[in-house]
Design a protein around this motif. Structure first.
Motif, PDB file in Angstrom:
ATOM      1  N   LEU A 272      15.262   7.840   7.743  1.00 18.85           N
ATOM      2  CA  LEU A 272      15.419   6.414   7.481  1.00 18.85           C
ATOM      3  C   LEU A 272      15.186   6.103   6.002  1.00 18.85           C
ATOM      4  CD1 LEU A 272      13.634   4.720  10.519  1.00 18.85           C
ATOM      5  CD2 LEU A 272      15.969   4.250   9.765  1.00 18.85           C
ATOM      6  N   GLN A 273      14.131   6.676   5.459  1.00 20.15           N
ATOM      7  CA  GLN A 273      13.798   6.403   4.067  1.00 20.15           C
ATOM      8  C   GLN A 273      14.884   6.894   3.116  1.00 20.15           C
ATOM      9  OE1 GLN A 273      10.067   8.491   4.164  1.00 20.15           O
ATOM     10  NE2 GLN A 273       8.854   6.637   4.444  1.00 20.15           N
ATOM     11  N   ALA A 274      15.354   8.118   3.329  1.00 18.17           N
ATOM     12  CA  ALA A 274      16.373   8.681   2.447  1.00 18.17           C
ATOM     13  C   ALA A 274      17.696   7.926   2.584  1.00 18.17           C
ATOM     14  CB  ALA A 274      16.573  10.168   2.749  1.00 18.17           C
ATOM     15  N   THR A 275      18.024   7.501   3.797  1.00 19.34           N
ATOM     16  CA  THR A 275      19.264   6.739   4.001  1.00 19.34           C
ATOM     17  C   THR A 275      19.192   5.395   3.298  1.00 19.34           C
ATOM     18  OG1 THR A 275      19.618   7.857   6.120  1.00 19.34           O
ATOM     19  CG2 THR A 275      20.836   5.823   5.738  1.00 19.34           C
TER      20      THR A 275
ATOM     21  N   ASP B 215      10.687   1.108   0.343  1.00 17.38           N
ATOM     22  CA  ASP B 215      10.347  -0.285   0.660  1.00 17.38           C
ATOM     23  C   ASP B 215      11.093  -1.265  -0.241  1.00 17.38           C
ATOM     24  OD1 ASP B 215       7.947  -0.829   2.748  1.00 17.38           O
ATOM     25  OD2 ASP B 215       7.746   1.161   1.892  1.00 17.38           O
ATOM     26  N   LEU B 216      11.354  -0.886  -1.486  1.00 16.70           N
ATOM     27  CA  LEU B 216      12.177  -1.734  -2.349  1.00 16.70           C
ATOM     28  C   LEU B 216      13.612  -1.777  -1.833  1.00 16.70           C
ATOM     29  CD1 LEU B 216      10.949  -0.666  -5.918  1.00 16.70           C
ATOM     30  CD2 LEU B 216      10.547  -2.865  -4.796  1.00 16.70           C
TER      31      LEU B 216
ATOM     32  N   VAL C 115       0.826  -1.218   0.000  1.00 13.61           N
ATOM     33  CA  VAL C 115       0.000   0.000   0.000  1.00 13.61           C
ATOM     34  C   VAL C 115       0.860   1.268   0.000  1.00 13.61           C
ATOM     35  CG1 VAL C 115      -1.935  -1.148   1.128  1.00 13.61           C
ATOM     36  CG2 VAL C 115      -0.201  -0.004   2.532  1.00 13.61           C
ATOM     37  N   ALA C 116       2.150   1.138   0.330  1.00 14.95           N
ATOM     38  CA  ALA C 116       3.034   2.299   0.338  1.00 14.95           C
ATOM     39  C   ALA C 116       3.408   2.741  -1.074  1.00 14.95           C
ATOM     40  CB  ALA C 116       4.299   1.999   1.132  1.00 14.95           C
ATOM     41  N   VAL C 117       3.193   1.878  -2.063  1.00 19.79           N
ATOM     42  CA  VAL C 117       3.422   2.267  -3.453  1.00 19.79           C
ATOM     43  C   VAL C 117       2.131   2.891  -3.958  1.00 19.79           C
ATOM     44  CG1 VAL C 117       4.067   1.514  -5.772  1.00 19.79           C
ATOM     45  CG2 VAL C 117       5.066   0.394  -3.766  1.00 19.79           C
ATOM     46  N   ARG C 118       2.118   4.190  -4.053  1.00 21.51           N
ATOM     47  CA  ARG C 118       0.900   4.921  -4.323  1.00 21.51           C
ATOM     48  C   ARG C 118       0.614   5.025  -5.820  1.00 21.51           C
ATOM     49  NH1 ARG C 118      -0.405   7.983   0.137  1.00 21.51           N
ATOM     50  NH2 ARG C 118      -2.409   8.165  -0.923  1.00 21.51           N
TER      51      ARG C 118
END
Length: 240
Positions: free
Chosen positions: A203-206, A149-150, A91-94
């Motif tokens: 976290l996401q950008a790292t 997420d990937l 669901v995070a892939v919009r």
């Protein structure tokens, strides 16, 4: 030895949208060592694209390439990413609206074109509109459309995470993956985020720096394998 004007390392970047605009986590790749530089928030996507020193490889959580007219809520790359990430994190892939919807003069007219649009989707329009107007084909030499997420799935041995990054256990799981797989970046995720961003964005950008590193080595996997192109000459794809 590096030649005149050539840095002895490559400049990497992980970029995600955030309330303040766009969070950039820059890093230097020297051999196999990754060293993080100070994260910063810039207001506009144009500031990301003009970042100095220039990126050799940057992974950005943003669509690159759009359908001109409504075709369906998901492009092929989005569908493939959702399949790889799996439930419940898919669901995070919009869904990605068409150029016509992004350029519509009102929400009502955009929703008439894309009935699936929600109020949360409209909150994302500020970043999507920038992506639709700013990206040019030459940017895809160094900027890769990616998804956290990937990246985390790859850091986890190609096993998608099932925890939510919005819950404490999910944050800890992701911090441990960065600590174990990207030791030069572990300090970044424990810092106080720059104004306009939160710890989750850090976290996401790292995690996207991992994908940028793969991009620098031309080792990314492309979704889909056979590129789809939009009418502006952009590849509609995601990489991991």
């Amino acid at each position: 030895m590096a030649g005149p004007g050539k840095l002895p390392y490559k400049i990497l970047g992980g970029v995600v949208p955030c309330p303040g605009g766009w969070l950039i986590v820059p890093a230097r790749l020297a051999g196999v060592t990754v060293i993080a530089d100070d994260p910063e928030v810039v207001k506009r996507l144009a500031d990301v694209l003009d970042y100095r020193p220039k990126f050799d490889s940057a992974a950005i959580w943003s669509p690159i390439g759009f359908y001109d007219e409504p075709v369906g809520p998901y492009r092929e790359c989005d569908e493939q990413a959702r399949d790889l990430i799996g439930w419940p994190r898919k669901v995070a892939v919009r869904a990605i609206p068409s150029r016509a919807a992004l350029r519509a003069p009102s929400r009502e007219q955009a929703r008439a074109l894309e009935p699936w649009l929600t109020n949360d989707d409209f909150r994302r329009f500020r970043w999507l509109k920038e992506a639709e107007s700013e990206f040019q084909p030459f940017h895809q030499r160094t900027f890769f459309a990616a998804h956290p997420d990937l990246s985390f799935a790859q850091l986890n041995g190609d096993q998608p995470l099932t925890s939510s990054p919005h819950q404490p256990d999910g944050l800890v799981e992701r911090m441990n993956l960065i600590r174990n797989k990207l030791p030069g970046l572990e300090e970044i995720v424990t810092r106080t985020p720059p104004k306009g961003a939160a710890q989750l964005h850090m976290l996401q950008a790292t995690a996207l720096v991992w994908t940028a590193r793969r991009g620098a080595g031309r080792a990314v996997n492309r979704l889909p394998v056979d590129a789809q192109w939009d009418t502006a000459g952009l590849r509609m794809e995601m990489v991991r």
